[in-house]
Design a protein around this motif. Sequence first.
Motif, PDB file in Angstrom:
ATOM      1  N   ASP A 128       0.839  -1.186   0.000  1.00 36.99           N
ATOM      2  CA  ASP A 128       0.000   0.000   0.000  1.00 36.99           C
ATOM      3  C   ASP A 128       0.878   1.241   0.000  1.00 36.99           C
ATOM      4  N   GLU A 129       0.269   2.409  -0.026  1.00 36.67           N
ATOM      5  CA  GLU A 129       1.016   3.657  -0.169  1.00 36.67           C
ATOM      6  C   GLU A 129       1.986   3.875   1.002  1.00 36.67           C
ATOM      7  N   ALA A 130       1.544   3.559   2.202  1.00 35.30           N
ATOM      8  CA  ALA A 130       2.412   3.749   3.367  1.00 35.30           C
ATOM      9  C   ALA A 130       3.645   2.858   3.279  1.00 35.30           C
ATOM     10  N   LYS A 131       3.468   1.614   2.846  1.00 33.98           N
ATOM     11  CA  LYS A 131       4.597   0.692   2.700  1.00 33.98           C
ATOM     12  C   LYS A 131       5.559   1.182   1.628  1.00 33.98           C
ATOM     13  N   ARG A 132       5.005   1.755   0.564  1.00 34.38           N
ATOM     14  CA  ARG A 132       5.873   2.275  -0.502  1.00 34.38           C
ATOM     15  C   ARG A 132       6.705   3.443   0.001  1.00 34.38           C
ATOM     16  N   GLU A 133       6.112   4.291   0.818  1.00 35.67           N
ATOM     17  CA  GLU A 133       6.873   5.399   1.399  1.00 35.67           C
ATOM     18  C   GLU A 133       8.005   4.869   2.278  1.00 35.67           C
ATOM     19  N   ASP A 134       7.703   3.817   3.034  1.00 38.14           N
ATOM     20  CA  ASP A 134       8.744   3.215   3.876  1.00 38.14           C
ATOM     21  C   ASP A 134       9.867   2.637   3.024  1.00 38.14           C
ATOM     22  N   LEU A 135       9.510   2.038   1.885  1.00 31.47           N
ATOM     23  CA  LEU A 135      10.525   1.479   0.985  1.00 31.47           C
ATOM     24  C   LEU A 135      11.436   2.571   0.447  1.00 31.47           C
ATOM     25  N   VAL A 136      10.847   3.720   0.076  1.00 29.44           N
ATOM     26  CA  VAL A 136      11.650   4.831  -0.438  1.00 29.44           C
ATOM     27  C   VAL A 136      12.594   5.344   0.647  1.00 29.44           C
ATOM     28  N   LYS A 137      12.105   5.474   1.883  1.00 30.35           N
ATOM     29  CA  LYS A 137      12.959   5.925   2.982  1.00 30.35           C
ATOM     30  C   LYS A 137      14.113   4.958   3.216  1.00 30.35           C
ATOM     31  N   GLU A 138      13.798   3.653   3.204  1.00 29.96           N
ATOM     32  CA  GLU A 138      14.852   2.663   3.417  1.00 29.96           C
ATOM     33  C   GLU A 138      15.868   2.698   2.281  1.00 29.96           C
ATOM     34  N   LEU A 139      15.372   2.847   1.068  1.00 34.81           N
ATOM     35  CA  LEU A 139      16.272   2.898  -0.080  1.00 34.81           C
ATOM     36  C   LEU A 139      17.209   4.090   0.026  1.00 34.81           C
ATOM     37  N   ARG A 140      16.717   5.219   0.514  1.00 36.09           N
ATOM     38  CA  ARG A 140      17.569   6.391   0.665  1.00 36.09           C
ATOM     39  C   ARG A 140      18.651   6.155   1.722  1.00 36.09           C
ATOM     40  N   LEU A 141      18.307   5.440   2.802  1.00 37.11           N
ATOM     41  CA  LEU A 141      19.311   5.102   3.815  1.00 37.11           C
ATOM     42  C   LEU A 141      20.382   4.179   3.242  1.00 37.11           C
ATOM     43  N   VAL A 142      19.973   3.217   2.427  1.00 36.72           N
ATOM     44  CA  VAL A 142      20.932   2.307   1.793  1.00 36.72           C
ATOM     45  C   VAL A 142      21.801   3.074   0.802  1.00 36.72           C
ATOM     46  N   TRP A 143      21.212   4.047   0.130  1.00 37.89           N
ATOM     47  CA  TRP A 143      21.968   4.913  -0.789  1.00 37.89           C
ATOM     48  C   TRP A 143      23.022   5.709  -0.027  1.00 37.89           C
ATOM     49  N   GLU A 144      22.678   6.210   1.150  1.00 36.91           N
ATOM     50  CA  GLU A 144      23.649   6.952   1.956  1.00 36.91           C
ATOM     51  C   GLU A 144      24.880   6.107   2.255  1.00 36.91           C
ATOM     52  N   GLN A 145      24.702   4.803   2.404  1.00 38.10           N
ATOM     53  CA  GLN A 145      25.813   3.898   2.679  1.00 38.10           C
ATOM     54  C   GLN A 145      26.445   3.355   1.395  1.00 38.10           C
ATOM     55  N   ARG A 146      26.000   3.844   0.250  1.00 37.40           N
ATOM     56  CA  ARG A 146      26.546   3.506  -1.073  1.00 37.40           C
ATOM     57  C   ARG A 146      26.435   2.012  -1.392  1.00 37.40           C
ATOM     58  N   ARG A 147      25.366   1.380  -0.886  1.00 34.17           N
ATOM     59  CA  ARG A 147      25.103  -0.018  -1.243  1.00 34.17           C
ATOM     60  C   ARG A 147      24.239  -0.100  -2.497  1.00 34.17           C
ATOM     61  N   VAL A 148      23.576   0.983  -2.838  1.00 29.07           N
ATOM     62  CA  VAL A 148      22.860   1.102  -4.113  1.00 29.07           C
ATOM     63  C   VAL A 148      23.202   2.459  -4.701  1.00 29.07           C
ATOM     64  N   ARG A 149      22.863   2.628  -5.964  1.00 36.30           N
ATOM     65  CA  ARG A 149      23.000   3.923  -6.618  1.00 36.30           C
ATOM     66  C   ARG A 149      21.622   4.445  -6.987  1.00 36.30           C
ATOM     67  N   LEU A 150      21.385   5.698  -6.691  1.00 35.89           N
ATOM     68  CA  LEU A 150      20.227   6.419  -7.202  1.00 35.89           C
ATOM     69  C   LEU A 150      20.758   7.499  -8.129  1.00 35.89           C
ATOM     70  N   HIS A 151      20.175   7.602  -9.299  1.00 31.69           N
ATOM     71  CA  HIS A 151      20.707   8.545 -10.285  1.00 31.69           C
ATOM     72  C   HIS A 151      19.664   8.816 -11.345  1.00 31.69           C
ATOM     73  N   PRO A 152      19.776   9.925 -12.068  1.00 30.37           N
ATOM     74  CA  PRO A 152      18.881  10.158 -13.195  1.00 30.37           C
ATOM     75  C   PRO A 152      19.047   9.050 -14.229  1.00 30.37           C
ATOM     76  N   PRO A 153      18.025   8.795 -15.039  1.00 30.87           N
ATOM     77  CA  PRO A 153      18.154   7.765 -16.087  1.00 30.87           C
ATOM     78  C   PRO A 153      19.366   8.028 -16.964  1.00 30.87           C
ATOM     79  N   ARG A 154      20.015   6.959 -17.438  1.00 32.92           N
ATOM     80  CA  ARG A 154      21.274   7.108 -18.183  1.00 32.92           C
ATOM     81  C   ARG A 154      21.114   7.954 -19.430  1.00 32.92           C
TER      82      ARG A 154
END
Length: 704
Positions: free
Chosen positions: A637-663
């Motif tokens: 649901d929408e709340a879970k998706r928001e939580d996923l985005v927050k978690e993804l941003r935390l993982v990005w801070e630790q450089r375990r994933v990359r977030l970037h504009p489309p290539r």
Amino acid sequence: MLCLGVSGGLDRVYESSPELPSTFLHDGAAVLVRDGRVIAAVEEERLNRVKHSNKFPNNAIRYCLSAAGVELGEIDRIAFYATEAYCNTMLERLCVSQPIPLDAKLVLRELLAREFGAEVDASRVSFVNHHEAHAVSAFAMSGFEQSLVFAVDGGGDFLSGLLAVGSGTDIRHLASFPEHNSLGLFYLETIRYLGYGLFDEYKVMGLAPYGDPARYRELFAQFYELLDNGGYRVHLDRIGPALLHSIEIRRKGMPFTQQHQDVSASLQEALERIVFHVLRHHREATGMTRLCLAGGVAHNCTVNGKLLYSGLFDDIFVQPAAHDAGCALGAALMMSNELGKPVPRERLRDVYWGPGLGNERAIEQELNAWSGHLDIQRSDDIAGGAADWMANGAVIGWVQGRSEFGPRALGNRSILADPRPAENKGRINAMVKKREGYRPFAPSVLEEDASEFFELPDGKREFPFMNFVVRVREAQRSVLGAITHIDGTARLQTVSRETNPAYWDVINAFKKRTGIPVLLNTSFNNNAEPIVDSVSDAIATFLTTDLDGLVVGPFLVKKRAPTRRDWTALSVSLPPYASLHRVRSHTAGNRQETVCEIRTGRSDHDSMRVSHELFELLMRIEGEASLGWLLDTTESDEAKREDLVKELRLVWEQRRVRLHPPRAVCDCNETQGEAQPELMSMAMSTRSSGEEAGQRVRLQSASG
């Protein structure tokens, strides 16, 4: 005549090797020399984004070739930073679990052929003595006609150091130090009981001034002996048992006690005593009045500063990339000399040898790709704009020109701030570095004003590489509260208008506004990554820290509040060094549970746990995928998706994933000058009771 020096490992960033000794294969780099002059140099970590990378430096080599406008086949000599015999011994250890040929030259040639599509004749590949490469990297760049040369580190080529006399283009060996007498390992073995490990030595150097060396002086006297003729012996086997019975062992993350601070002070004092003992003898025995230093121990700026003030030598040169990456420099210079093109006898003034930012249009395009997250303003007075920000309390990222070679940010990939408020030290440690609050920051001062604020030995005014801890003038210590350490010292960088006009201009602009020709300067990175190199690196670090502003080329950049649409328009990819693991383990109650991890190394020590939902989302990525599409594929649901985005941003801070504009909008790897990795491995493994078990399934896809 083109000579390429190489340091690092013998596998690629997405391959996983067995464990090797900590003194072998790290700090990968490539250095290209034309007729004795460096034209390009970069550490692999700046490009593959793996701290102290122990991988083959293919990206660094590619950058060097591109900077010179040549192909690999045009290189006259390629030199690796260790002897062939040593490398073959390490390959024997590797082949216990992998079918690797026991021929280092063959492995190196095959790697080059695979990465660059060019066969390299065996006659063009050389292996050099590790510590001689260290020694040459210092003496050849010192400008001295003669000097004593001390190369000292943890280990390499079965040794831990070399003492020599440099004269003209020759290095004459005086003494070598076996690995069991390693000063680097002496330091490392001790700091293990302070909650630190390999590459953390400089943290303990910063902790030492808070302690009293007298408390454990007698204990440390059991760990080493000073012998005749400048000799010494360390007893590595005595350190652990003695400390276990004498102090409360600190685990990583635990608070520091006065005990830990006193041990740090005693360790630092012991190192200084040994180094001075060695150098005093050889100074008298050889009559050499100048000194060159290299090797990882030469990054101990406190020792260097005490040597400077001691008057033992008239002049001291410390190679700014003194760690193993500097061996790539030494190897290239050795080959150039061998081929009849020695280094010109002149003092090294700067090390801005890395990738540049591209032209203004390329910088603007990269920034505009993040327009939903960034407010961008072009300025004709970039130094003045940055100085206004800092004079009003801002902490900023400053990215200009070509990046520095070595571990120090020297004004081209720096975080800058007002050096006066003492609270800036704690503020930056918390907001950007997320590190121990005691850790000091360095000052950058206009060269012509340095003596007004710092006590410099007579006749010395140039300290461009942050290699020496010097005394802050007593009257200025309260003024420069953010950069003055507890003992009244600072790790100094003087800035010359001639060698770095852009950096000189911003310090001078700050001086005009405040009367202070000094800035606080620390490396532009967070606690999870190497120093930024490209514009895309700088943007990622800016957006994942609490920095107030970013200055890139002629652009002043602030953050803006992105909308949900701005986030979901971004693409997600796994870095080539990351792998996904689903792991079965036992809980404290001996119940079995399944956890999900992202690993950046071989073991769970390099892992970060993530939710099952995020794990499943990341498993859907093939190369890269838009965050919006990934969220649409979930049944949350929408709340879970928001939580996923927050978690993804935390993982990005630790450089375990990359977030970037489309290539299609912004090819971050291309602007970085980095080769696209061929494949990325995502491994799922099963483990019981902490040990790997079952069959590993490897999924491969094009990397993003």
